[in-house]
Design an enzyme around this catalytic site. Structure first.
Site: not given
Length: 468
Positions: A44, A148, A186, A206, A321, A447
């Protein structure tokens, strides 16, 4: 492949956990075969997850820069035109190159690759069904790395046209006028950001009262403000109870998560991104005596299941995951089988959300430390006070370091800002080596760099910042 062959290791699944384990096992001298039914290695993550989404995030970021930010740098490009077909083709080209690369690595190290479906018959036997028929593989060890699949919610049926999963969000033929994203984690924030940048009106619904569950709450709240300024609308503490597909729109039914009056929201496209669930279908686990817990396969510290000789890694076992977590587990298993030491420190597995600004986290959050009763100190430094960030025009965000109150050992680091996903690895190295905030502060940072913000945040733990 002949009807029956003998291997040291049979791996079912060619995603990050499986293919990495296969390569390391072959490097360790084990005769290894990897079975994957997709037909393109990488799982996936590589095919319809991490890699194509990051390709679109990068392309859409360039588009937004050209349409909004170039002028601030004295670059006038005139009217910018989106070529979505080219953008999607580039994404596919990136994926194809990487999947082909894995096949090349298999050939280099002598890993046998079978396109088909594997089923465990017993701890020493895997049956493989391919387009050419069935064959039997005998083996000393079996590794399950099947990954998954997309999680769903009741009464919202994914058709990959109007109601899409993360897979469908990678191939939309045109930019929708509006998109409702179900889920503020995510995947939803990343893909919502892609289509918002390209012109869609994006609303995130949500169930919880915050976005980015699991992240430090302060970072989550600040990120929401930034995303709202970018144009994303949020409906928090809200659950989706139904969806009705019309010819040119979808009507979602929503209501407060705590209960209350329902209402309808119309949108052109709905993206369901409520997480993922382990994929173990057809493996034959029950036949060999492996029971799952909440869908996950329980394993011991060596990633062995209750059945000797059968191991599992990645999304099918408990834990975050994440592709890199699966990769690391795959290496540890392959080394263990070869008699070499290895471990996974789950306290230092970084998580990154590739929005802009990026958001990266490692170790404990403030909320976790409070819940555990751990006394801690906090050091923060904003990118608005970092010279490199100001010079590139990326002032949003901050670095936040949590350190033990007594020992000063770093317990967690949270970064929201440009290239946070790269910067977090300074914290990873520090935490793996047991460094203190003082030790980070004492290191000479180049820097001007973004990582100077990490140094300043470490100084802030002792209230000794220089540039703020």
């Amino acid at each position: 492949m002949s009807q029956e062959q003998r291997f040291d290791l049979v791996i079912i699944g060619g995603g990050p956990g499986g293919y990495v384990a296969a390569i390391r096992a072959a490097q360790n001298g084990l005769k290894t075969v990897c079975i994957d039914k997709r037909g393109r290695l990488g799982g996936t993550c590589l095919n319809v997850g991490c890699i194509p989404s990051k390709a679109l995030l990068e392309s859409s970021h360039h588009y937004e820069e050209a349409t909004h930010s170039f002028v601030d740098h004295g670059i006038d490009v005139g009217k910018v035109k989106l070529n979505l077909d080219t953008m999607l083709a580039r994404k596919d080209e990136v994926v194809a190159g990487l999947t082909d690369g894995i096949e090349g690595l298999f050939k280099k190290y002598g890993v046998e690759y079978v396109v088909g479906t594997g089923r465990i018959v017993d701890p020493e036997t895997v049956e493989v069904e391919t387009a050419g028929g069935k064959s039997t593989l005998k083996t000393d060890t079996i590794l399950i790395a099947t990954g998954s699949e997309v999680a769903t919610i009741p009464n919202v049926d994914i058709d990959e046209e109007r109601i899409i999963s993360s897979t469908g969000a990678l191939t939309l033929p045109k930019v929708p006028k509006s998109m409702i994203v179900i889920g503020g984690g995510y995947i939803g924030l990343e893909l919502g950001s892609v289509w918002r940048r390209l012109g869609a009106e994006v609303t995130v619904v949500e169930f919880l009262d915050r976005i980015m569950p699991g992240m430090d709450v302060e970072i989550s709240r600040r990120a929401k403000v930034i995303f709202e300024k970018q144009g994303i609308t949020f409906r928090l503490g809200t659950k989706v109870t139904g969806a009705k597909v019309h010819k040119s729109k979808v009507t979602l039914t929503i209501e407060p998560a705590a209960g209350g009056t329902a209402e309808n929201l119309d949108t052109e496209v709905v993206l369901v991104s409520v997480g993922r669930r382990p994929y173990t279908e057809g493996l034959g686990l029950e036949k060999v005596g492996i029971e799952t817990e909440r869908g996950f396969i329980p394993v011991d510290r060596h990633f062995q299941t209750k059945v000797p000789g059968i191991f599992a890694v990645g999304d099918v076992i408990p834990g975050p995951m994440l592709a890199h977590k699966a990769e690391h587990e795959g290496v540890v298993v392959a080394d263990y089988l070869a008699g070499e030491p290895g471990h996974v420190n789950y306290d230092t597995v970084p998580g990154v959300i590739y929005t802009w600004p990026e958001i990266a986290s490692i170790g404990k959050t403030e909320e976790q430390l409070k819940a555990a009763g751990t006394a801690y100190k906090v050091g923060k430094f904003p990118f608005s006070a970092n010279s490199r960030a100001r010079s590139i025009g990326e002032k949003d965000g901050l670095v936040k370091i949590l350190a033990d109150k007594d020992s000063d050992r770093v317990l967690g680091v949270h970064i929201m800002g440009p290239d946070a996903g790269t910067m977090i690895h300074e914290a990873l190295a520090a935490m793996e080596l047991g460094a203190t905030a003082h030790e980070i502060a004492e290191m000479c940072h180049a820097h001007p760099t973004l990582n100077e913000a990490v140094k300043e945040a470490a100084l802030a733990v002792a209230k000794r910042t220089i540039n703020m």
